[in-house]
Design an enzyme around this catalytic site. Structure first.
Site, mmCIF file in Angstrom:
data_model
loop_
_atom_site.group_PDB
_atom_site.id
_atom_site.type_symbol
_atom_site.label_atom_id
_atom_site.label_comp_id
_atom_site.label_asym_id
_atom_site.label_seq_id
_atom_site.Cartn_x
_atom_site.Cartn_y
_atom_site.Cartn_z
ATOM 1 N N GLY A 38 -9.989 14.790 39.050
ATOM 2 C CA GLY A 38 -9.707 14.955 37.616
ATOM 3 C C GLY A 38 -8.804 15.683 37.392
ATOM 4 N N ASN A 55 -15.723 11.725 38.121
ATOM 5 C CA ASN A 55 -15.224 10.444 37.428
ATOM 6 C C ASN A 55 -14.688 11.183 36.105
ATOM 7 O OD1 ASN A 55 -14.425 7.841 36.339
ATOM 8 N ND2 ASN A 55 -16.014 6.987 38.027
ATOM 9 N N THR A 56 -14.487 10.094 34.999
ATOM 10 C CA THR A 56 -13.927 10.701 33.705
ATOM 11 C C THR A 56 -15.076 11.261 32.814
ATOM 12 O OG1 THR A 56 -14.428 8.272 32.904
ATOM 13 C CG2 THR A 56 -12.144 8.958 34.021
ATOM 14 N N SER A 107 -11.106 2.623 28.832
ATOM 15 C CA SER A 107 -12.104 1.483 28.677
ATOM 16 C C SER A 107 -11.823 0.227 29.280
ATOM 17 C CB SER A 107 -12.586 1.597 27.052
ATOM 18 O OG SER A 107 -13.787 0.780 27.249
ATOM 19 N N ILE A 108 -11.807 0.188 30.629
ATOM 20 C CA ILE A 108 -11.475 -0.830 31.255
ATOM 21 C C ILE A 108 -12.676 -1.749 31.477
ATOM 22 C CG2 ILE A 108 -10.517 -1.749 33.237
ATOM 23 C CD1 ILE A 108 -8.397 0.007 31.897
ATOM 24 N N GLY A 138 -13.047 -0.218 41.095
ATOM 25 C CA GLY A 138 -14.230 -0.488 41.023
ATOM 26 C C GLY A 138 -14.630 -1.948 41.216
ATOM 27 N N CYS A 182 -19.340 5.010 36.394
ATOM 28 C CA CYS A 182 -18.255 4.444 35.407
ATOM 29 C C CYS A 182 -18.907 4.679 33.888
ATOM 30 C CB CYS A 182 -18.156 3.088 35.814
ATOM 31 S SG CYS A 182 -16.927 2.311 34.742
ATOM 32 N N GLY A 221 -6.955 12.607 33.284
ATOM 33 C CA GLY A 221 -5.411 13.236 33.247
ATOM 34 C C GLY A 221 -5.434 15.020 33.076
HETATM 35 C C1 LIG Z 1 -7.495 3.300 33.920
HETATM 36 C C2 LIG Z 1 -8.214 4.006 34.909
HETATM 37 C C3 LIG Z 1 -9.165 3.052 35.476
HETATM 38 C C4 LIG Z 1 -10.392 3.609 36.430
HETATM 39 N N1 LIG Z 1 -11.019 2.861 36.939
HETATM 40 C C5 LIG Z 1 -12.112 3.336 37.906
HETATM 41 C C6 LIG Z 1 -12.892 2.575 38.732
HETATM 42 O O1 LIG Z 1 -12.801 1.473 38.763
HETATM 43 N N2 LIG Z 1 -13.782 3.036 39.371
HETATM 44 C C7 LIG Z 1 -13.814 4.527 39.461
HETATM 45 O O2 LIG Z 1 -14.629 4.786 40.147
HETATM 46 N N3 LIG Z 1 -13.074 5.162 38.760
HETATM 47 C C8 LIG Z 1 -12.192 4.850 37.844
HETATM 48 N N4 LIG Z 1 -11.356 5.783 37.214
HETATM 49 C C9 LIG Z 1 -11.458 7.156 37.455
HETATM 50 C C10 LIG Z 1 -10.422 7.620 38.360
HETATM 51 O O3 LIG Z 1 -10.585 7.090 39.575
HETATM 52 C C11 LIG Z 1 -10.845 9.089 38.285
HETATM 53 O O4 LIG Z 1 -11.967 9.599 38.712
HETATM 54 C C12 LIG Z 1 -10.404 9.610 36.994
HETATM 55 O O5 LIG Z 1 -9.688 9.129 36.199
HETATM 56 C C13 LIG Z 1 -10.142 11.221 36.992
HETATM 57 O O6 LIG Z 1 -9.128 11.535 37.683
HETATM 58 P P1 LIG Z 1 -7.495 11.600 37.194
HETATM 59 O O7 LIG Z 1 -7.606 12.759 35.931
HETATM 60 O O8 LIG Z 1 -6.498 12.018 38.497
HETATM 61 O O9 LIG Z 1 -7.226 10.171 36.607
HETATM 62 C C14 LIG Z 1 -10.561 4.995 36.535
HETATM 63 C C15 LIG Z 1 -9.458 5.975 35.624
HETATM 64 C C16 LIG Z 1 -8.399 5.313 34.985
HETATM 65 C C17 LIG Z 1 -7.499 6.107 34.256
#
Ligand SMILES: Cc1cc2nc3c(=O)[nH]c(=O)nc-3n(C[C@H](O)[C@H](O)[C@H](O)COP(=O)(O)O)c2cc1C
Ligand SMILES: Cc1cc2nc3c(=O)[nH]c(=O)nc-3n(C[C@H](O)[C@H](O)[C@H](O)COP(=O)(O)OP(=O)(O)OC[C@H]3O[C@@H](n4cnc5c(N)ncnc54)[C@H](O)[C@@H]3O)c2cc1C
Ligand SMILES: Cc1cc2nc3c(=O)[nH]c(=O)nc-3n(C[C@H](O)[C@H](O)[C@H](O)COP(=O)(O)OP(=O)(O)OC[C@H]3O[C@@H](n4cnc5c(N)ncnc54)[C@H](O)[C@@H]3O)c2cc1C
Ligand SMILES: Cc1cc2nc3c(=O)[nH]c(=O)nc-3n(C[C@H](O)[C@H](O)[C@H](O)COP(=O)(O)O)c2cc1C
Ligand code: FES
Ligand code: FES
Lengths: 259, 316, 316, 259
Positions: free
Chosen positions: C253, C202-203, C79-80, C55, C140, C227
C-alpha cells in the site's frame, strides 16, 4: 489576490544566494507593505505551486526586512527545504507571517550576549540589526569549514562577530558556549538559537546566572496557535512555539523533552 | 451565463442543518482554529458558516508528548491528544469572546466517560445561548480512554446519545469515526438516539516510522491521518451514511477546494467541515466560498439545497 | 562507512517468506504488470523479488464498464473489475512464458465462490512447478460476488482457507482487505487456516464524483484507492497484523521509495509489494533496490532479516 | 541515470511555443537515441518534479521526432496539462515510450484520407510526415477561430491541408467529416483522430465503405498493458488502448461505449 489576506501574504523570490554549508539566503519582495517585524518572529512559507504535496508550509526566522521585502536563511535538510531553494527568481511564494508573540525584547542597560549555533544564527542576525546598540557580544558557532561562506556573510553584517567551530577550521576551536564562557562570566542576559545540545550547554554554563532567552524549533501546522502541533513542555504547561514563542525563557523549558 | 453576469444573481449559500441555519456550508473543523477572537473576524471569517471548537474535555488535558504532526504524501498525521483547558475554562474565558464574533460556535466535546460527558453538557447548558450546536466527538484516535472507542459500534454511540440527550436539549451533532466497521449502522444509531446531524468523519488511523531513528515517529505509535489524501475515502463514507439516515450529514475529510465541496454536496452532504486545508492556507475558506458562488451562478443554481444529493448514483 | 566503501560489503537482500526464498524483498503487486514476458526481463526485472499475476478467476472476466482509473491527491482510484482471461488460459498461454523468466511467479487468485476457488486451485496444481506461491485475493473491492466480502471477517477467511487448503498444498498467501474491521483477527484466522504468509493489504474503498457531470466517476460508484496517499494507513495495518500473527506478513500500500520499504520492514514486514508506483515509474523497483542496498550498507546491516521488526514500539 | 531504462527515458524541454486555442507545441531532447517511432505511437510524460501529486504521467501522441528529439502538441484541459505547459525550457521530464502497438500503417496503392478534429491532429501530423506519399487528402476540423494559430502551424507542415471550422471563421464552414464527404466518396481508407462525436460522424458517413482506422483516447495508468485501466469495448472484447491501440479499426469498436 485579495485586498486583505491577514497573515497570508504573497511574495516573489527576488534574490537567492548559496552561502555554503547547505545554506541559502532568500529574499522576497512582498506585494503589500509589511508590518513591523520583531526579532525572533518567523514566517511559514512555500512556493505557490505546493498544492497538496508538500502540503505544510515551512517555518523560517526573519533575518532582515524592510517595508516590502523580507530575508531568510534556509538550510536544506529535507524535501521541503530542497524544493524551496530550487525555486528560480520570480517564483511566487505564500508567506504567512510575521508569526510569534514570544520575541527577543531589548533590555537596555544590561550586558547582552547573542549565541548562535549553525542555522540558529538567522533570528539573531535580525536581533543584532535592530538592537546592536545593546549587544555586547555575538558568538556564532558552527561545526566545520563548510560554514565558511555563511560565517563570512554573517561577519559582513555583524561588526565584531566571533566565529567558533567544533574542529577549529574556522575562528576559535570550540563550541559557541565555550567561547562565550571565555568572554566573561558577567552576562546579564543571553539570546540563543541553535540545536538542542547547544541550548543545553548554554543552560549548563549560564543557567541560574544569566537570563537565557532562546528561540526554539518545533514541527508546525498552522503557525497561529490553532492546531496544537508545536508545543513544548514548560513549567507553565504545554506551550505553543508558534504562539507563545518561539522565544522562551530557557529556565521554564523542560530541556530534556525538546525533540 | 458568462462569468461577468455572475454578480447579477448571486446564489444563496446559506444552509439549514437540522433546524440550524448557517450563512455558508463551510464549517471550520475542530482542532484547527485558535480560540482567539482576533482570528474570528475579517479577513478570516469571510465565507465561514460556523467554527468548531478544539475538542474539549471535562477537565484540562495536556495532550500527548513527543512529535505531534508529521507530513505524509498529500496528508498530515497528527497526535495532539486533545490538549485543551477543559470545559469550565472554555465557558468562562473563551466562549464569550468567540460568541461575540457572530460566527456560530460549534462546541466539539470529546467523549471520555459517560459521566464526564454528562457533566460537561450540564456545564455547557449554562452557556446555551452562545452555542449553535454541540458536536459529540466519539472519534478521536489519539487518546486512550474513550475517544474513538465510543464511535466504533452502534451500541457505543447509542449509550453516548442516551446519556447526552438527558443533559443537552440543544442541537446535537455526532462526529463519527471512519474506523467503525459499519458506518451506516453507527449513523443510524446516532439518529435513533436523537442526533440532529452527523459529521462524517474524523481522521483515519495511520502511523509513521522515522527510518533513520528506526522507531515510530509518534510516542503513541498510531496517529490520525487527514488532508487531501483522505478525500476519496471520506467522500465514500459520506455517501454511504447519507444514503442510510434521514438526518443531515456533514462531510469532513480532505476538503480543499470548491470542487471538493461540490462533490460532497452532490454525494449528499448538507454542509462540509474543512480542517487541514487551513494549515495550508488560513484563508482558503473565503476563496472556496467565492469560487463556489461563481460556479453555482454559472450552473444557474440558486441555493445549496438544490445541489445536495443530486450526484448520487443508484447505490444505497 | 562512507558511500564509496559500500561496494566492498554489499548486504544480502534475499528474504525468506514461510519457506520460500526470494532474491529481493521487492515484489510487484497484482494488477500492475503485463503478463507479457518481454517485461519480465532486463531492465525491468532488476531488483524484483517476485511478480504477482493479475487477479485471476476461474472463468474469463471482461472487467468493469466506464472509467477505470482516476487520479486523486497522491493516489489513484481504480475500478478494473478483475479483467482477466481465466485460470485455464493463464496456465496454458501465459504462465509457461512468464516462468521461463526465472522470476518467481505469484499467482493472484481472486476468490469468487468456494467452488470456483477449489476448481482453480486444482487446475493450478497441474502447473505447480511454475508457481512460487498462490496469493488468495479475498480483498478485491471492484466486483460484486465474492471479492472483498470473503476478507471482511475471520469466518469468511476461515472458510476460504478450509476449501483452499484441500486443493492446494503449495505455498499459500492470503491478501487481506483494509476494509475488515479487525484485521488482526482476520489475519489470525488465515494463519490458523494454514496460510504461509499474509499480504496487508489491498486497496481502500473510496469514490470520486465528476463535479461538472454531477455524477459518480465510476459506473460502480466505489473504487479502490492506492498509491502514496495510503501509505500511512497501510503501514499501520501492517504493524497491527505483524504484531498479531506468527507467519510472515508482506506490506502493501503506497510503497514508493527505499524509505517506505524500510519503514515497512522496521514495522515488521517480511517483504513488500509495490503496485501503483510502477505506473509512475516502470523502473522504480531497480532504483529502490539500489538505494536500499546502499542504505543497508551504510547502516552496516548485512541482511534484510536484521531489519524486520526492529522499529516496533511497545504496542502489540 | 542508468544505462538502460527500457521505455523510461529522460528528456529536457528544449522548445515551447504557444499556438493558440490552449495548445502548445513542446519539443524534448532525449539523452539516449530514440528507436523508430511509428505514427499513432505515443509517450506518457510529466516533469521530473512530479513525485506523488500529480502521480500519473499523461499520454500524448508523437507529432514529430528524430534521433534524439521528440515533439508533442499539448492542449491544456486540466491540472496535469496546465503544469506541463508551465515548465520552463531546460526542465527535465520523464518520457515513457514510444508506446502503442496498434499504429497507422501505410497502405500503398489505396486512396487514403486523414481527418483530424482539434488536438486529434497530433498523431496525424506524424502520419503525414512519414507517409505523405500515400495520403490523398488531410482535413483538419476545429471549433472556431481560436485555433487559427494551430491551423497555420499545421498548414506550414502539411502541403494542401484543408481546414474547416464549425463556425466558418477558419477555412470551410462545417465539420471535418462534412468536408471529407464533399471531397469525394471514393476513399479506400481513412485515418482519424478527434473527439468521439467526430469519430461517430466519420463512421456514420464512411463506415462500411472505407476502412476507418482511428486513434482513440482513454485514461491511462501504466501505458504498457499492465493495469487494464485504458480498455475500450470492441468486438474482440475489452482491448487496451495503450497496448492493442491506440489505433483501432473503428468497425470493431463499440462507439457508444467510448467515454
Ligand atoms: C490498476 C490496479 C489493478 C489492481 N488489480 C489487482 C488485482 O487484480 N488483484 C489484487 O489482489 N490486487 C489488485 N490491485 C491492488 C494492488 O495489488 C495493491 O494491493 C494496491 O494497489 C495497494 O498497493 P499500491 O499502493 O502499491 O498500489 C490493483 C491495483 C491497481 C492500482
Ligand atoms: C520558529 C522556527 C524558525 C525556524 N527558522 C529556520 C531558519 O531560519 N532557517 C532554517 O533553515 N530553518 C529554520 N527552521 C527549521 C525549518 O523550519 C525546518 O528545517 C524545515 O521545516 C524542514 O523542512 P523540510 O521539508 O526540508 O524537512 P523534512 O523533510 O520535513 O524533515 C527533515 C528534517 O528537518 C527537521 N524538521 C522538519 N520540520 C521542522 C520544523 N518545523 N522545525 C524544526 N525542524 C524541523 C526534522 O527533524 C527532520 O530531521 C525553523 C523552525 C522553526 C520552528
Ligand atoms: C493515446 C493518447 C494520445 C493522446 N494524445 C494527446 C495529444 O497529442 N495532445 C493532447 O493535448 N492530448 C492528448 N491526449 C489526451 C491527454 O492525455 C489528456 O488531455 C491529458 O492526460 C489530461 O491531463 P490533465 O491532467 O490536464 O487533465 P485532468 O485534470 O486529468 O482531466 C481533465 C480532462 O481531461 C480528460 N482526460 C484526462 N485524462 C485523459 C486521457 N488519458 N485521455 C483522454 N482524456 C483525458 C478528462 O476527460 C477531463 O475532462 C492523448 C490521450 C491518449 C490516451
Ligand atoms: C491538528 C489536528 C487537530 C484535530 N483536533 C480535533 C479535535 O480536537 N476534535 C475533533 O473532533 N477532530 C479533530 N481533528 C480532526 C479534524 O477536525 C477533521 O475531522 C479531520 O482532520 C479531517 O478533516 P480534514 O482532512 O479537512 O482535516 C483534528 C485534526 C487535526 C489535523
Ligand atoms: S503550529 Fe499550530 S499551534 Fe503552533
Ligand atoms: S494504461 Fe495500463 S493497461 Fe493501458
Amino acid at each position: 489576490m485579495h485586498c486583505s489576506r491577514g497573515l497570508e501574504r504573497e511574495g516573489f523570490l527576488i534574490d537567492k544566494a548559496f552561502l555554503g554549508g547547505g545554506v541559502y539566503s532568500l529574499r522576497f519582495e512582498t506585494k503589500e507593505l509589511l508590518p513591523e517585524i520583531l526579532p525572533g518572529q518567523f514566517f511559514m512559507l512555500g512556493p505557490h505551486r505546493w498544492k497538496s504535496d508538500p502540503f505544510l508550509l515551512r517555518p523560517f526566522a526573519v533575518v532582515d526586512w524592510s517595508e516590502n521585502d523580507v530575508e531568510f536563511l534556509v538550510k536544506v535538510v529535507g524535501r521541503g527545504t530542497k524544493d524551496i531553494v530550487s525555486c528560480e527568481r520570480g517564483t511566487p511564494f505564500r508567506l504567512r507571517g510575521p508569526l510569534g508573540n514570544g520575541v527577543f525584547t531589548a533590555a537596555r542597560g544590561r550586558s547582552l550576549a547573542l549565541v548562535a549555533g549553525g542555522i540558529g544564527v538567522a533570528p539573531l542576525l535580525c536581533a543584532w540589526k535592530f538592537h546592536s546598540d545593546v549587544v555586547s557580544s555575538f558568538v556564532f558557532g558552527v561545526s566545520n569549514g563548510d560554514w565558511a561562506g555563511v560565517a563570512d556573510w554573517a561577519s559582513s553584517k555583524v561588526s565584531g562577530l566571533t566565529v567558533a567551530s567544533d574542529d577549529g577550521s574556522l575562528g576559535y576551536k570550540g563550541t559557541a558556549p565555550d567561547v562565550l564562557k571565555k568572554e566573561g562570566d558577567l552576562i546579564d542576559e543571553i539570546w540563543a538559537c541553535g540545536p538542542v545540545p547547544m541550548l543545553k550547554a548554554v543552560y549548563g554554563a549560564f543557567g541560574g546566572k544569566s537570563l537565557i532567552m532562546a528561540s526554539l524549533e518545533s514541527r508546525m501546522g498552522c503557525g497561529i496557535g490553532g492546531c496544537h502541533s508545536c508545543t513544548v513542555k514548560t513549567q507553565r504547561g504545554m506551550l505553543k512555539v508558534c504562539h507563545d514563542g518561539p522565544v522562551f525563557d530557557l529556565s521554564e523549558v523542560f530541556l530534556d523533552e525538546l525533540i | 451565463m458568462s462569468l461577468s453576469d455572475v454578480s447579477k444573481s448571486l446564489p444563496d449559500l446559506s444552509v439549514s442543518i437540522g433546524g440550524l441555519t448557517l450563512p455558508s456550508p463551510l464549517i471550520i473543523a475542530s482542532g484547527l482554529w485558535p480560540h482567539d477572537a482576533s482570528f474570528w473576524q475579517e479577513p478570516y471569517s469571510a465565507g465561514v458558516g460556523a467554527i468548531c471548537s478544539k475538542g474539549l474535555t471535562r477537565r484540562p488535558r495536556a495532550g500527548n508528548s513527543g512529535i505531534r504532526i508529521w507530513e505524509t504524501p498529500s496528508g498530515v498525521l497528527n497526535s495532539i491528544g486533545l490538549q485543551n483547558r477543559g470545559v469550565e475554562v472554555f465557558i468562562k474565558e473563551e466562549l464569550p469572546h468567540l460568541a461575540k464574533s457572530g460566527i456560530p460556535v460549534i462546541v466539539n466535546l470529546a467523549v471520555e466517560s459517560l459521566e464526564e460527558t454528562t457533566e460537561s453538557l450540564v456545564l455547557l447548558k449554562s452557556a446555551e445561548k452562545d452555542i449553535a450546536a454541540v458536536e459529540l466527538n466519539v472519534s478521536c484516535p489519539n487518546v486512550d480512554c474513550g475517544g474513538m472507542a465510543w464511535g466504533m459500534s452502534a451500541d457505543g454511540v447509542s449509550s453516548v446519545l442516551l446519556a447526552a440527550r438527558k443533559a443537552w436539549e440543544g442541537k446535537l451533532w455526532v462526529k463519527l469515526t471512519p474506523q467503525a466497521f459499519d458506518l451506516p449502522s453507527v449513523g443510524r444509531a446516532a439518529e435513533d438516539g436523537g442526533a440532529d446531524a452527523l459529521v462524517v468523519s474524523n481522521t483515519w488511523l495511520g502511523m509513521a516510522i522515522d527510518v533513520e531513528a528506526k522507531k515510530p515517529v509518534f510516542d503513541r505509535i498510531f496517529a490520525g491521518l487527514s488532508g487531501p489524501a483522505v478525500f476519496p475515502l471520506a467522500l465514500r463514507c459520506l455517501y454511504e451514511v447519507a444514503g442510510s439516515v434521514s438526518i443531515p450529514v456533514i462531510g469532513c475529510g480532505g476538503v480543499c477546494s470548491d470542487e471538493d465541496v461540490l462533490a460532497m454536496l452532490l454525494a449528499g452532504a448538507a454542509a462540509v467541515e474543512i480542517g487541514s486545508m487551513l494549515m495550508h492556507d488560513l484563508k482558503c475558506i473565503s476563496d472556496i466560498y467565492e469560487s463556489l458562488t461563481k460556479r453555482m451562478a454559472l450552473w444557474g443554481v440558486g441555493s445549496v439545497a438544490d445541489i445536495i444529493g443530486k450526484g448520487r448514483g443508484d447505490r444505497f
